[in-house]
Every structure is written in structure tokens, then in C-alpha cells.
Design a protein around this motif. Sequence first.
Motif, mmCIF file in Angstrom:
data_model
loop_
_atom_site.group_PDB
_atom_site.id
_atom_site.type_symbol
_atom_site.label_atom_id
_atom_site.label_comp_id
_atom_site.label_asym_id
_atom_site.label_seq_id
_atom_site.Cartn_x
_atom_site.Cartn_y
_atom_site.Cartn_z
ATOM 1 N N THR A 52 -7.264 -21.856 7.472
ATOM 2 C CA THR A 52 -7.756 -21.264 8.710
ATOM 3 C C THR A 52 -9.193 -21.696 8.949
ATOM 4 O O THR A 52 -9.978 -21.850 8.007
ATOM 5 N N GLU A 112 -10.034 -19.863 16.792
ATOM 6 C CA GLU A 112 -9.348 -19.807 15.499
ATOM 7 C C GLU A 112 -8.264 -20.885 15.445
ATOM 8 O O GLU A 112 -7.455 -21.017 16.365
ATOM 9 N N THR A 114 -5.194 -22.480 12.884
ATOM 10 C CA THR A 114 -4.371 -22.210 11.705
ATOM 11 C C THR A 114 -3.427 -23.382 11.486
ATOM 12 O O THR A 114 -2.787 -23.869 12.437
#
Length: 439
Positions: A52, A112, A114
Amino acid sequence: MAGVSLVLTAACSGSGADTTGAEGDSGGGDPVEVQISPEDGATEVRPDLPITVTAANGTITDVQVTQSGGESDAQNGPEGETGASEGEEGGEEEAGDAFDAITGTLNEDETEWTSDWTLTPGSQVTVTATAENEGGEETEVVSEFSTLAATAGQRLELQSNFPVSDDTVGVGMPVIVNFDLPVQNKAAVEAAMEVTSEQPAEGAWNWFGDQMVVFRPKEYWEPNQKVTVNMHLAGVQASEGVYGVENHQLDFEVGRSQISTIDSDTHRMTVERDGEQVQDFPTSIGKATTRAYTTTSGTHLTMEKYQHLVMDSATVGIPEGHPEYYKLDVNYAVRFSNSGEFTHAAPWNGQLGEANLSHGCPNLSTEDAKWFYENSYMGDPLVITGTDRELEVDNGWGYWQRSWDEWLSNSEVGEADKTDEAGSPGSPFGEAGESGETE
């Protein structure tokens, strides 16, 4: 999972940043705070945990992940080999650099990132993340770490698959994958296998035991298209402490649509090609004096074919010396179940189209059997009606015996995979626990 949090301005950024101007210039803005997990310097990171990247006071503009020294590198043969051991069927070709790349997904506000897939066990991983603040100033952060190696005897390998790359198959063809070790985390393994097709479809995986998983679309495949199966197995934790060590890619073609039907009552076999009937054969199926001599009704798929085959009743439980024992040489045999059923030439049967007299196999004339043999692909549907013996879902490739609702409910993920979209439902990642990583 531990992380590293760095606050960097343009003046201390590694590359590509404008370092001119004093702090507080109109082009500056608040510094970007970037965090990468796993943290820099971590060792023995579980390969089934995601990477992440998060950014505060800015947005993520780029993330690059490289892996080296992984266990798949050590195990693979020269480029282009299948990765299957000598004598195995269907082990698929190892993935290339593009397929092995670790891609990721940004959230909507681009703060973010991932990773999409698991990491190769025993590899050195470098994550390079770039973010920028409101003023357009870039910050680059790097995390380097290593993943846990797979233990001998606990390395999940692909044992076989059907079809194999470059096959041309019928519209009913499933994707069948066999593993060398039992799989307990079935949902994670399902999620790691991405099926894409040129024409839109939806499908799902079902398990038959702990080592075989089967993908089937909701309806027959649209004909004349390419299907790709990307098996992102490297790093998936299939069972406790058991990790996949290699990715595989399977490419096959769906050919023309050919669907055949045998009617027990009319003693006819018809063949439709792309929606038009092209053949009408007289036939004679099982005489049904016993269950073993009753042809199974239902939706079958053609599985394999033999120009010449010795049919021995001992292989289906009727041994030599039994009053019903037989051993026959037959030509142009096409298998459609695992209970001994083939279409084949039977020149000795004088009642084709009139009566059902066989031991369970649809008998055809030599000319008709040859035509069907020469014009059948693996995975062509063969529907048989009118008998009181129903085909079992696990008898051969009887997977179309399950309704779509039942098939979907038997998927561990429980959600249909839309094959015209990248990715797959579910998550290939395990849950973070006490052994997430060590420093």
C-alpha cells in the motif's frame, strides 16, 4: 503491517523536482507525506500481503514495483518452456515480464494505491512511489524489502490444465486447473485467477475436491474469439504455510459453435453448426437393461478422441468371465464422459436409427462416426435426452448440469467474474497476522 512515513519537500526530493525558490514561494504549498507498506528494510514479508502507498497533502502520480531473485526465477526452465515436469499434461507457459508486473489500483481521490496481486516468494522487492502536492512539486519515496521464501514441500504448483495454450475448443469448454497440493484458501486462489475474453461474458469457478477448480461461463462462449486466463498464483497462500511460486498464462481460441443432440426415442443424432443443422445421423444408444448399459442424459462435452480404440468392459466394472463381458476394437471414438461413453463406428449394429442395442455408447455408421470424429473440438456440447440415467456433474466434464444459480452459489468468491473487464472478484490476499513481516 508496519510503514515508513516520510515528509519531504522539493528541496530534499530525490529526482525530478524543482529545487529552486525559497520556502513559501507560490509554487510550494504544504509538503507531501508519503507512506509505503511494507516498510523499507523489512525481511521475510509474507508474499500474500498487499503493498500500500498513501499520500497526505497531495496525490499519487506513479508507483513502480520491481521483483528480482524470486523462486519462480530459480524454478523456471528456459523462456518458452511450459514449467510442467516431464510427462505432465498441460502445464502452461510461464508468464513474461509484462504479466508478472505488479499492478495496482488508486482510490478515487488518488491518495491511496493498493497492489492487485501477491508477490513472488523469496524475492527482493523495490517500490518506488511518486506523489505531488497542490503546487505540482514531486516527491519520490522508495521502499526495499524481501519476501518470505516458500518451504520445500509447501510450494503450490500447477499440475495440469485443460485446455492448453493454442488449443481451439468448442463453445462449452470449461477451464480446468489441477494443483499438486490441496488448497484450503479456495477464495484467495479463485481471486488470483483472472479470466478475460474478447466477447462479454460472466462466469465463476467451482471446486471439485481440494486440488481441482473449474471455470465455466454462464452461457456457452460466444464463438470465434480468444480467451486468456492469467493465473497470478505466485505468493498466494493456498493453505497454511503453502504458497504459490509461479504465475502462468493460458491463451486459447473458441472456434465455431457446434452443438449435437441425441434423442433416445427417435434414435437420431443431429448436429448444428453456427445455428444451422448440418447432419442427421441414425444412431443406437444404450439398451438400458442395466444402469451400466444406460446412456447418460444431459449436457455433455466432447473430451478426447481416438481414431482406433480397444473398448474393454473390465474398465467399467464388468470383468472377463462375466456373461456381459466384451472387448471390442472400435474406430473414430469420441469420449463424452468418464463412465465409458463414446460415440464410435459400429458396423456390426444393423439397427441404427431403429433400436437402442449398445452397451451405452452411441453407435454410428463408419462414415458418420468418421465425420463426427474429424469435425469435433474438445468442449463441443453433446446433449442426450430420453434416458432415465442423469449425467453427474463430475462425470467427465458434466459441468453444465448445474444451473447457473447453483454454479455461482458453489463459487467460494460468490460473485460472477465479468470476463470483458480486467481483474477478478474477491481478493487474493491473506489477512495480516502475527507473521506479517519481521525487521
